[in-house]
Design an enzyme around this catalytic site. Sequence first.
Site, mmCIF file in Angstrom:
data_model
loop_
_atom_site.group_PDB
_atom_site.id
_atom_site.type_symbol
_atom_site.label_atom_id
_atom_site.label_comp_id
_atom_site.label_asym_id
_atom_site.label_seq_id
_atom_site.Cartn_x
_atom_site.Cartn_y
_atom_site.Cartn_z
ATOM 1 N N ASP A 6 0.742 -1.224 0.133
ATOM 2 C CA ASP A 6 -0.065 0.024 0.139
ATOM 3 C C ASP A 6 0.814 1.178 0.108
ATOM 4 O O ASP A 6 2.022 1.116 0.415
ATOM 5 C CB ASP A 6 -0.766 -0.049 1.249
ATOM 6 C CG ASP A 6 -2.146 0.672 0.980
ATOM 7 O OD1 ASP A 6 -2.270 2.064 0.459
ATOM 8 O OD2 ASP A 6 -3.136 0.111 1.289
ATOM 9 N N ASN A 21 -6.073 -4.888 -5.977
ATOM 10 C CA ASN A 21 -7.192 -4.410 -5.325
ATOM 11 C C ASN A 21 -7.081 -2.748 -5.294
ATOM 12 O O ASN A 21 -8.150 -2.075 -5.098
ATOM 13 C CB ASN A 21 -7.347 -5.179 -3.834
ATOM 14 C CG ASN A 21 -8.146 -4.287 -3.016
ATOM 15 O OD1 ASN A 21 -9.427 -4.243 -3.192
ATOM 16 N ND2 ASN A 21 -7.675 -3.336 -2.141
ATOM 17 N N TYR A 79 -13.988 6.530 -13.898
ATOM 18 C CA TYR A 79 -13.992 5.148 -13.056
ATOM 19 C C TYR A 79 -14.742 4.162 -14.018
ATOM 20 O O TYR A 79 -14.164 3.099 -13.689
ATOM 21 C CB TYR A 79 -14.804 5.940 -11.855
ATOM 22 C CG TYR A 79 -14.806 4.723 -10.809
ATOM 23 C CD1 TYR A 79 -13.623 4.541 -9.942
ATOM 24 C CD2 TYR A 79 -15.776 3.598 -10.562
ATOM 25 C CE1 TYR A 79 -13.690 3.326 -8.978
ATOM 26 C CE2 TYR A 79 -15.700 2.735 -9.579
ATOM 27 C CZ TYR A 79 -14.580 2.627 -8.807
ATOM 28 O OH TYR A 79 -14.595 1.678 -7.737
ATOM 29 N N LYS A 113 -12.535 0.504 -14.825
ATOM 30 C CA LYS A 113 -13.135 -0.576 -14.287
ATOM 31 C C LYS A 113 -13.316 -1.659 -15.270
ATOM 32 O O LYS A 113 -13.427 -2.897 -15.316
ATOM 33 C CB LYS A 113 -14.278 -0.649 -13.179
ATOM 34 C CG LYS A 113 -13.694 0.091 -11.994
ATOM 35 C CD LYS A 113 -12.767 -0.621 -11.321
ATOM 36 C CE LYS A 113 -12.284 0.085 -10.141
ATOM 37 N NZ LYS A 113 -11.396 -0.547 -9.219
ATOM 38 N N THR A 126 -16.944 0.686 3.014
ATOM 39 C CA THR A 126 -15.276 0.823 3.152
ATOM 40 C C THR A 126 -15.224 2.390 3.271
ATOM 41 O O THR A 126 -16.005 3.161 2.845
ATOM 42 C CB THR A 126 -14.539 0.394 1.984
ATOM 43 O OG1 THR A 126 -14.718 1.041 1.104
ATOM 44 C CG2 THR A 126 -14.726 -1.228 1.650
#
Length: 264
Positions: free
Chosen positions: A36, A89, A156, A160, A191
């Site tokens: 990360d 991810n 976005y 994707k 999240t």
Amino acid sequence: MEIKDKVALVTGGGSGIGAATSLRLAKEGASVVVADVNEDGGRDTVTQIESNGGKAAFVRADVTGPKDAEAMIAFAKETFGGLDILHNNAGILDGPDRYPDADPAQWLPVLEVNLRGVILGTQYGIQAMRERGGGCIVNMASMAGLGFGYPPNPVYAASKGGVVLFTASLAPLKDSDNIRVNCICPGVVNTPMARGGIPALAEQSEEAAKLIESLNMIPPEEIADIVVQFITDDSLAGQAMMARNGRERQLAATAAAPKEWRGS
Ligand SMILES: NC(=O)c1ccc[n+]([C@@H]2O[C@H](COP(=O)([O-])OP(=O)(O)OC[C@H]3O[C@@H](n4cnc5c(N)ncnc54)[C@H](O)[C@@H]3O)[C@@H](O)[C@H]2O)c1
């Protein structure tokens, strides 16, 4: 593929879905590399895994850079001896100003992290998995990337949708290299990314709190469970799994390309 005693790497493992998947894979017996840009979040995930008796290590990596993408995979090899499982991810949403009105500086990073990051990670991941005789890659897409598009955020959706077709195009790796590449297309997952300003909003009124409740957000652990499904079901390759708000799962049909285009 069994998860026990395998080596897994999760990008964006310092928060949300990535943290939930890291914890789950460790619980299933994998050694987990948490990658990360968020060092505090990544180290916190490692601490949680270790306090549950699992094995994990943190590496700071920005998935958009080829050097970092290569280095995070090298770290997995140096730390745990190789790589069997990769969960690409890491992802971002852009700000409230959207294409076509927003400045390109605001939306370009969305393509960089969500699409370029997945493609780079997959490339170095495949190279490492070939050394082990196979492996499994689970990419993160979104319902926004499926055939109906996502008008509130076209860039976005493009990032994707790119992941969905990139993943579908790698289906032949199952036969050529024993590497299965699949992706997940969730609706709204509970999240920090999805919540954004929602907690503050929820505190404003009972009505707002009810509206948020009605979103029926998917717990991140449900998405971790789909990652496990993709790893353990050896028949799945090139697939996109849609996870709706109601938690139901469904393999989404990708374009019915002619057999000779599919390469298998
Ligand atoms: N939350 C949702 O509703 C939802 C729905 C569909 C798809 N997704 C996708 O799921 C993935 C995870 O999202 P989340 O909701 O857990 O978000 P999150 O914001 O909680 O976590 C994302 C993590 O990715 C990391 N990250 C961002 N840029 C990075 C970079 N350049 N290099 C390395 N790490 C980086 C962040 O630091 C963070 O830890 C994303 O790809 C997102 O687009 C989320």
